[in-house]
Motif scaffolding. Structure first.
Motif: not given
Length: 127
Positions: A52-56, A71-74, A115-121
């Protein structure tokens, strides 16, 4: 000669963040292990971002490599374009606020989200 593609997120002369690529020659080592010249590094920082992570929109305070470990970072830019980075992928984040400029939320920076259901590391390496 073999090269490594350095993906760079940078601030263009108009203040907008953009992506570009540059090649790093792997001209050290041997035919079994081709290496780049040594690159300076000052620190390593690891980050865990929950689902659920997002940034401004924001600018990078100091240029740094960002390597996605899980994970996948957009990354989103002001022009509406996005680019995704998965495990083993990287970019060099250098979209700093131009000297003497006040952050304008309609021009500067980039945003990011998981993006997705795995935490981002991720791993940040500053030089």
């Amino acid at each position: 000669m073999t090269t490594f593609t350095k993906v760079i997120l940078y601030t263009d002369s108009d203040g907008y963040a953009r992506f570009k690529e540059e090649k790093i020659e792997l001209n050290h080592g041997n035919e079994k292990s081709q290496l780049s010249p040594c690159l300076n590094a000052q620190s390593l920082q690891l980050r865990h971002s929950p689902v659920g992570f997002t940034s401004d929109f924001h600018c990078t305070d100091k240029p740094q490599w960002l390597f996605v470990l899980q994970g996948i970072m957009e990354i989103g830019l002001r022009d509406g374009s996005t680019r995704r980075f998965g495990p083993g992928e990287h970019f060099y984040s250098a979209d700093t606020l131009p000297a003497g400029t006040t952050f304008d939320p309609h021009i500067h920076g980039h945003c990011s989200r998981l993006i997705g259901n795995d935490p981002l590391i991720t791993a940040f390496v500053r030089n």
